[in-house]
Design a protein around this motif. Structure first.
Motif, PDB file in Angstrom:
ATOM      1  N   LEU A  44     -19.033 163.281  95.799  1.00 22.30           N
ATOM      2  CA  LEU A  44     -19.775 164.335  96.818  1.00 22.30           C
ATOM      3  C   LEU A  44     -20.026 165.443  95.922  1.00 22.30           C
ATOM      4  N   VAL A  45     -21.493 165.909  96.217  1.00 26.05           N
ATOM      5  CA  VAL A  45     -21.946 167.251  95.445  1.00 26.05           C
ATOM      6  C   VAL A  45     -22.823 167.807  96.542  1.00 26.05           C
ATOM      7  N   GLY A  46     -22.918 169.292  96.441  1.00 26.45           N
ATOM      8  CA  GLY A  46     -23.671 170.148  97.113  1.00 26.45           C
ATOM      9  C   GLY A  46     -24.932 170.642  96.233  1.00 26.45           C
ATOM     10  N   MET A  47     -25.522 171.778  96.777  1.00 27.60           N
ATOM     11  CA  MET A  47     -26.533 172.098  95.929  1.00 27.60           C
ATOM     12  C   MET A  47     -26.166 172.225  94.302  1.00 27.60           C
ATOM     13  N   PRO A  48     -26.907 172.393  93.438  1.00 29.64           N
ATOM     14  CA  PRO A  48     -26.429 172.739  92.087  1.00 29.64           C
ATOM     15  C   PRO A  48     -26.070 174.087  91.755  1.00 29.64           C
ATOM     16  N   ARG A  49     -24.904 174.285  91.225  1.00 27.49           N
ATOM     17  CA  ARG A  49     -24.385 175.594  90.880  1.00 27.49           C
ATOM     18  C   ARG A  49     -25.160 176.069  89.774  1.00 27.49           C
ATOM     19  N   ALA A  50     -25.466 175.358  88.771  1.00 25.25           N
ATOM     20  CA  ALA A  50     -26.211 175.731  87.631  1.00 25.25           C
ATOM     21  C   ALA A  50     -27.378 174.819  87.447  1.00 25.25           C
ATOM     22  N   TYR A  51     -28.566 175.383  87.159  1.00 26.16           N
ATOM     23  CA  TYR A  51     -29.606 174.655  86.821  1.00 26.16           C
ATOM     24  C   TYR A  51     -30.782 175.284  85.978  1.00 26.16           C
ATOM     25  N   ILE A  52     -31.772 174.582  85.473  1.00 21.94           N
ATOM     26  CA  ILE A  52     -32.868 174.916  84.702  1.00 21.94           C
ATOM     27  C   ILE A  52     -34.140 175.040  85.530  1.00 21.94           C
ATOM     28  N   ASP A  53     -34.666 175.955  85.748  1.00 21.42           N
ATOM     29  CA  ASP A  53     -35.886 175.979  86.647  1.00 21.42           C
ATOM     30  C   ASP A  53     -37.191 175.728  85.794  1.00 21.42           C
ATOM     31  N   SER A  54     -37.242 175.468  84.651  1.00 21.02           N
ATOM     32  CA  SER A  54     -38.337 175.226  83.820  1.00 21.02           C
ATOM     33  C   SER A  54     -38.820 173.791  84.043  1.00 21.02           C
ATOM     34  N   ALA A  55     -40.190 173.601  83.941  1.00 19.42           N
ATOM     35  CA  ALA A  55     -40.711 172.139  84.094  1.00 19.42           C
ATOM     36  C   ALA A  55     -40.581 171.531  82.794  1.00 19.42           C
ATOM     37  N   VAL A  78     -20.647 171.389  91.458  1.00 17.37           N
ATOM     38  CA  VAL A  78     -19.129 171.076  91.584  1.00 17.37           C
ATOM     39  C   VAL A  78     -18.849 169.840  92.388  1.00 17.37           C
ATOM     40  N   ALA A  79     -18.118 168.806  92.005  1.00 12.11           N
ATOM     41  CA  ALA A  79     -17.987 167.561  92.766  1.00 12.11           C
ATOM     42  C   ALA A  79     -16.654 167.455  93.180  1.00 12.11           C
ATOM     43  N   LEU A  80     -16.747 166.528  94.324  1.00 15.59           N
ATOM     44  CA  LEU A  80     -15.473 166.029  94.920  1.00 15.59           C
ATOM     45  C   LEU A  80     -15.447 164.531  95.271  1.00 15.59           C
ATOM     46  N   ASP A  81     -14.165 164.074  94.748  1.00 22.47           N
ATOM     47  CA  ASP A  81     -13.815 162.648  94.870  1.00 22.47           C
ATOM     48  C   ASP A  81     -13.312 162.322  96.469  1.00 22.47           C
ATOM     49  N   PRO A  82     -14.112 161.531  97.216  1.00 20.20           N
ATOM     50  CA  PRO A  82     -13.897 161.488  98.621  1.00 20.20           C
ATOM     51  C   PRO A  82     -12.804 160.253  98.588  1.00 20.20           C
ATOM     52  N   ALA A  83     -12.559 159.398  97.622  1.00 13.28           N
ATOM     53  CA  ALA A  83     -11.548 158.560  97.631  1.00 13.28           C
ATOM     54  C   ALA A  83     -10.181 159.185  97.526  1.00 13.28           C
TER      55      ALA A  83
END
Length: 230
Positions: A10-21, A30-35
């Motif tokens: 499970l992940v949400g919005m990216p915590r880090a990203y590159i906004d260049s095309a 940040v990821a969560l293992d639901p299992a």
């Protein structure tokens, strides 16, 4: 994780990203293992890196490099949990097509990129979030310098740190050290450690690294200086 295993996170919005095309389109989650629902689990969160890596001869997957660093005993690098190229619904690896439309007589300057993901234990904090001068000093030593005895302990011992250990033990040169590639890892982040230890530094983003035995240019449109390292 074993090769070929599928792990759902499970992940949400990216915590880090590159906004260049242009570029590799790197995003970090940040990821969560639901299992894993154990309330006593020390480590519930992971870091998932999603990027379009350059797919060319001589350029290894970052996870393969990190695995080599860990096998060589290099400290203060991410703990690899799994990595692989991403397949689509047709079970084929996702690759760019832009480079196939190059119609100039000049050499094709467009690079093939492959969708890639890597999962590591440590989430970390940005270097700019250091709490005091001591924490900043420890983190920088952990990631960059040679042997030292900066940490407080009951016995003095030389402490090999990431950049030099990678160069001397694994024969790998990082080549992209910056503030954005140095993280602060708290004792409760990542694999279980002694919680009396101070926060440590983590040198990340090894995708541009090279072996000491092959420091030639891997991409023809890039320039390289004639630097000799010993």
């Amino acid at each position: 994780m074993k090769s070929g295993d599928v792990k759902r996170l499970l992940v949400g919005m990216p915590r880090a990203y590159i906004d260049s095309a242009a570029g590799r389109g790197t995003r970090g989650y940040v990821a969560l293992d639901p299992a894993n629902r154990s309330p006593h689990d020390h480590h519930k969160f992971f870091w998932l890196k999603d990027a379009w890596r350059v797919d060319a001869d001589g350029i290894d997957q970052e996870g393969s490099i990190v695995s080599q660093l860990e096998t060589s005993g290099v400290p203060n690098v991410p703990h690899l949990l799994g990595h692989n190229d991403v397949e689509g619904e047709d079970q084929k690896v996702q690759r760019t097509l832009t480079q196939t439309f190059w119609n100039s007589e000049r050499a094709n300057m467009m690079k093939t990129h492959t969708h890639y993901r890597m999962l590591v234990s440590e989430v970390g904090r940005p270097l700019a979030s250091f709490k005091d001068a001591f924490e900043l000093s420890v983190v920088m030593w952990d990631c960059l310098n040679g042997q030292f005895s900066l940490r407080c302990s009951d016995h003095d011992s030389d402490y090999f740190v990431a950049h030099q250990a990678a160069y001397e033990k694994a024969r790998i040169l990082h080549r992209d050290v910056s503030a954005g590639n140095i993280l602060i890892v708290d004792p409760d982040d990542g694999p279980p450690v002694d919680d009396t230890e101070p926060s440590r530094g983590l040198l990340t983003d090894w995708e541009l690294s090279k072996s000491r035995d092959e420091l030639r240019a891997r991409q023809q449109h890039r320039t390289v200086c004639d630097t000799k390292l010993t």
